[in-house]
Design a protein around this motif. Structure first.
Motif, mmCIF file in Angstrom:
data_model
loop_
_atom_site.group_PDB
_atom_site.id
_atom_site.type_symbol
_atom_site.label_atom_id
_atom_site.label_comp_id
_atom_site.label_asym_id
_atom_site.label_seq_id
_atom_site.Cartn_x
_atom_site.Cartn_y
_atom_site.Cartn_z
ATOM 1 N N LYS A 11 0.823 -1.208 0.000
ATOM 2 C CA LYS A 11 0.000 0.000 0.000
ATOM 3 C C LYS A 11 0.862 1.265 0.000
ATOM 4 O O LYS A 11 0.616 2.194 -0.785
ATOM 5 N N ASN A 12 1.874 1.319 0.848
ATOM 6 C CA ASN A 12 2.734 2.499 0.898
ATOM 7 C C ASN A 12 3.518 2.696 -0.392
ATOM 8 O O ASN A 12 3.819 3.828 -0.791
ATOM 9 N N THR A 13 3.864 1.601 -1.053
ATOM 10 C CA THR A 13 4.565 1.694 -2.333
ATOM 11 C C THR A 13 3.667 2.334 -3.384
ATOM 12 O O THR A 13 4.101 3.198 -4.155
ATOM 13 N N ILE A 14 2.411 1.936 -3.398
ATOM 14 C CA ILE A 14 1.457 2.533 -4.338
ATOM 15 C C ILE A 14 1.250 4.009 -4.016
ATOM 16 O O ILE A 14 1.195 4.853 -4.917
ATOM 17 N N ILE A 15 1.150 4.338 -2.738
ATOM 18 C CA ILE A 15 0.989 5.744 -2.333
ATOM 19 C C ILE A 15 2.160 6.583 -2.829
ATOM 20 O O ILE A 15 1.984 7.690 -3.360
ATOM 21 N N LEU A 16 3.379 6.076 -2.691
ATOM 22 C CA LEU A 16 4.567 6.782 -3.168
ATOM 23 C C LEU A 16 4.500 7.010 -4.671
ATOM 24 O O LEU A 16 4.754 8.116 -5.164
ATOM 25 N N GLY A 17 4.139 5.970 -5.409
ATOM 26 C CA GLY A 17 4.094 6.077 -6.856
ATOM 27 C C GLY A 17 3.069 7.080 -7.344
ATOM 28 O O GLY A 17 3.360 7.914 -8.214
ATOM 29 N N VAL A 18 1.860 7.031 -6.803
ATOM 30 C CA VAL A 18 0.797 7.950 -7.228
ATOM 31 C C VAL A 18 1.161 9.389 -6.874
ATOM 32 O O VAL A 18 0.874 10.327 -7.635
ATOM 33 N N THR A 19 1.815 9.596 -5.733
ATOM 34 C CA THR A 19 2.262 10.940 -5.342
ATOM 35 C C THR A 19 3.261 11.504 -6.344
ATOM 36 O O THR A 19 3.166 12.680 -6.751
ATOM 37 N N LEU A 20 4.212 10.690 -6.780
ATOM 38 C CA LEU A 20 5.191 11.134 -7.777
ATOM 39 C C LEU A 20 4.509 11.496 -9.092
ATOM 40 O O LEU A 20 4.899 12.457 -9.759
ATOM 41 N N VAL A 21 3.508 10.720 -9.479
ATOM 42 C CA VAL A 21 2.769 11.008 -10.713
ATOM 43 C C VAL A 21 2.127 12.387 -10.645
ATOM 44 O O VAL A 21 2.212 13.183 -11.586
ATOM 45 N N GLY A 22 1.479 12.682 -9.519
ATOM 46 C CA GLY A 22 0.818 13.980 -9.379
ATOM 47 C C GLY A 22 1.780 15.146 -9.382
ATOM 48 O O GLY A 22 1.548 16.162 -10.046
ATOM 49 N N LEU A 23 2.894 15.008 -8.668
ATOM 50 C CA LEU A 23 3.849 16.116 -8.553
ATOM 51 C C LEU A 23 4.652 16.320 -9.840
ATOM 52 O O LEU A 23 4.786 17.453 -10.330
ATOM 53 N N ALA A 24 5.206 15.244 -10.383
ATOM 54 C CA ALA A 24 6.023 15.365 -11.589
ATOM 55 C C ALA A 24 5.185 15.710 -12.808
ATOM 56 O O ALA A 24 5.660 16.392 -13.737
ATOM 57 N N GLY A 25 3.922 15.274 -12.805
ATOM 58 C CA GLY A 25 3.068 15.496 -13.968
ATOM 59 C C GLY A 25 2.828 16.951 -14.302
ATOM 60 O O GLY A 25 2.691 17.312 -15.476
ATOM 61 N N ILE A 26 2.781 17.812 -13.283
ATOM 62 C CA ILE A 26 2.438 19.216 -13.526
ATOM 63 C C ILE A 26 3.660 20.111 -13.761
ATOM 64 O O ILE A 26 3.510 21.293 -14.058
ATOM 65 N N VAL A 27 4.875 19.575 -13.649
ATOM 66 C CA VAL A 27 6.088 20.381 -13.820
ATOM 67 C C VAL A 27 6.144 21.113 -15.162
ATOM 68 O O VAL A 27 6.530 22.291 -15.213
ATOM 69 N N PRO A 28 5.777 20.483 -16.311
ATOM 70 C CA PRO A 28 5.876 21.180 -17.600
ATOM 71 C C PRO A 28 5.041 22.458 -17.699
ATOM 72 O O PRO A 28 5.279 23.274 -18.594
ATOM 73 N N MET A 29 4.103 22.636 -16.784
ATOM 74 C CA MET A 29 3.309 23.866 -16.786
ATOM 75 C C MET A 29 4.164 25.096 -16.499
ATOM 76 O O MET A 29 3.802 26.216 -16.882
ATOM 77 N N PHE A 30 5.306 24.890 -15.847
ATOM 78 C CA PHE A 30 6.061 26.020 -15.325
ATOM 79 C C PHE A 30 7.410 26.252 -16.009
ATOM 80 O O PHE A 30 8.213 27.031 -15.523
ATOM 81 N N THR A 31 7.651 25.580 -17.137
ATOM 82 C CA THR A 31 8.957 25.733 -17.783
ATOM 83 C C THR A 31 8.876 25.573 -19.292
ATOM 84 O O THR A 31 7.982 24.891 -19.809
ATOM 85 N N ASP A 32 9.827 26.212 -19.995
ATOM 86 C CA ASP A 32 9.980 26.036 -21.440
ATOM 87 C C ASP A 32 11.181 25.163 -21.769
ATOM 88 O O ASP A 32 11.477 24.927 -22.939
ATOM 89 N N SER A 33 11.881 24.699 -20.749
ATOM 90 C CA SER A 33 13.095 23.918 -20.959
ATOM 91 C C SER A 33 12.764 22.475 -21.339
ATOM 92 O O SER A 33 12.118 21.755 -20.566
ATOM 93 N N TYR A 34 13.207 22.067 -22.517
ATOM 94 C CA TYR A 34 12.985 20.691 -22.970
ATOM 95 C C TYR A 34 13.624 19.702 -22.001
ATOM 96 O O TYR A 34 13.049 18.657 -21.703
ATOM 97 N N VAL A 35 14.809 20.037 -21.500
ATOM 98 C CA VAL A 35 15.531 19.142 -20.591
ATOM 99 C C VAL A 35 14.753 18.937 -19.291
ATOM 100 O O VAL A 35 14.610 17.810 -18.797
ATOM 101 N N ILE A 36 14.228 20.030 -18.733
ATOM 102 C CA ILE A 36 13.468 19.925 -17.484
ATOM 103 C C ILE A 36 12.166 19.143 -17.713
ATOM 104 O O ILE A 36 11.779 18.303 -16.890
ATOM 105 N N ILE A 37 11.513 19.431 -18.833
ATOM 106 C CA ILE A 37 10.278 18.702 -19.144
ATOM 107 C C ILE A 37 10.572 17.208 -19.307
ATOM 108 O O ILE A 37 9.844 16.358 -18.797
ATOM 109 N N LEU A 38 11.664 16.902 -19.998
ATOM 110 C CA LEU A 38 12.057 15.506 -20.181
ATOM 111 C C LEU A 38 12.352 14.841 -18.836
ATOM 112 O O LEU A 38 11.970 13.689 -18.601
ATOM 113 N N ALA A 39 13.019 15.573 -17.938
ATOM 114 C CA ALA A 39 13.324 15.034 -16.601
ATOM 115 C C ALA A 39 12.039 14.768 -15.817
ATOM 116 O O ALA A 39 11.910 13.738 -15.138
#
Length: 396
Positions: free
Chosen positions: A72-100
């Motif tokens: 259960k905690n492993t799934i919680i960790l994974g879903v949290t990363l999806v939510g946080l990393a998913g919205i990063v491209p909203m705040f940058t024009d850098s291809y490298v950062i978006i790719l990361a």
């Protein structure tokens, strides 16, 4: 003990599959991102497919993570990363950062990818397990359809806005935390006598696991060749700025029907469910490949491709208990998922390379796909014929 058979618990568990294919929800924005970020179409496609490679890595690591944190905690960790990393491209024009950020998104998906499948074998058995496998496949497609449609609507506000769809991870996470127990807290389920007999006979992993893994990779290469190329095909026919998201969403709804009706197909057609799926995928390929200039024919092929894939993928997962002992089911599931995810990652390179080998290299993304897809369709038909012949021999 917690009763995992309740409807709300099933919904909460299936919710994590709702976001499993969310990496592809922003595919409709790829042409606009190509222009805005001044990158090639191949580089744009890499943004869609890169998560698959980190999914592959973390699918392998997830069992070790789960051993430390619990399922259960492993799934919680994974879903949290999806939510946080998913919205990063909203705040940058850098291809490298978006790719990361897309790379981290894939890591999050990979952490709970295999658990979304293997935990069904722990939580359920018999007909309930088969049904949940079909529903899980449908949940993936519903999620991709809804998120793709939502991303298409948000595209009106610019390509950045499409990444808002990843915020859906947080309410799903909340419901999962509240309703789904850890495996150690679940009510033990009784296995049928036939299941116990089968399990007792299996002592090692079958070599067929490797065959199924390669098969899974090929299926996804074929599927993604159509899905990823369609926005570029549509742009050539309808002009720049054409919004393909509604059509991609409709394609995923058709795929959802495949997952939901999987149980009925197995009950009605039995082992021939596999061949039906392969033939339908081949038909889809030929519709797309020979649709040059005919947009309606192109759409028909695109809408069809997802339905048979969701007949075949649950069929594969439902065979896994026969291919290895219970203690190895998580590993077997991870291996098959690696096949699916490697297929996603190599698809752009495979299509470009194959098109070059048959004399169509250097063209547009759409041209390469048009050249490659009919050959993939022929392979699907060959596999259908071979599997019919081999299954008949096994019966004799």
């Amino acid at each position: 003990m917690v009763k995992q058979d309740s409807l709300l618990t099933k919904i909460a568990f299936l919710g994590i599959s709702f976001v499993l294919t969310s990496a592809y929800a922003i595919n409709g924005a790829l042409p606009q991102m190509t222009e805005a970020l001044h990158i090639s179409s191949t580089e744009a496609q890499v943004l869609a497919t890169t998560p698959s490679i980190t999914v592959t890595v973390f699918v392998l690591l997830s069992s070790f993570i789960a051993a430390k944190l619990g399922d259960k905690n492993t799934i919680i960790l994974g879903v949290t990363l999806v939510g946080l990393a998913g919205i990063v491209p909203m705040f940058t024009d850098s291809y490298v950062i978006i790719l990361a950020s897309r790379t981290i998104l894939g890591a999050g998906l990979g952490i709970f990818n295999s658990l979304a499948v293997s935990m069904i074998a722990v939580m359920y058995n018999g007909k309930t397990r088969a049904a949940m496998l079909g529903y899980r496949a449908a949940a993936e497609q519903v999620g991709q359809a809804v998120l793709t449609l939502l991303a298409g609507l948000l595209l009106a506000f610019g390509w950045r806005a499409t990444f808002l769809v990843y915020l859906i991870a947080f309410p799903i996470l909340f419901l999962f935390i509240k309703r789904v127990p850890d495996t150690s807290e679940m009510t033990p389920l009784q296995s049928s006598k036939s299941e116990k007999t089968t399990v007792e006979k299996i002592t090692r992993i079958s070599p067929l696991v490797l065959v199924f893994t390669l098969f899974a990779a090929f299926l996804v290469i074929d599927y993604m060749a159509i899905q990823l190329s369609f926005p570029f095909m549509a742009t050539e026919l309808k002009g720049e700025g054409y919004n393909t998201s509604p059509i991609l969403s409709a394609m995923l709804i058709a795929a959802t029907v495949g997952g939901v009706t999987y149980g009925w197909f197995v009950a009605t057609f039995g082992r021939f469910t596999l061949q039906i799926g392969l033939v339908l995928m081949a038909v889809s390929n030929f519709l797309v490949a020979f649709s040059h200039g005919n947009f309606i024919m192109l759409i028909a092929g695109v809408l069809l491709i997802g339905f048979p894939l969701q007949l075949i993928s649950p069929f594969i997962f439902n065979q896994l208990p026969k291919l290895g002992p219970v203690a190895r089911q998580s590993l077997i599931t991870s291996i098959i998922l690696i096949g699916f995810n490697v297929g996603v990652f190599v698809e752009p390179m495979f299509v470009a390379t194959f098109a070059s080998l048959i004399g169509h290299g250097g063209g547009s993304t759409a041209a390469s796909a048009y050249a490659t897809i009919p050959y993939l369709g022929l392979v699907l038909l060959i596999i259908a014929i071979v599997t019919v012949i081999t299954s008949r021999k096994q019966e004799k």
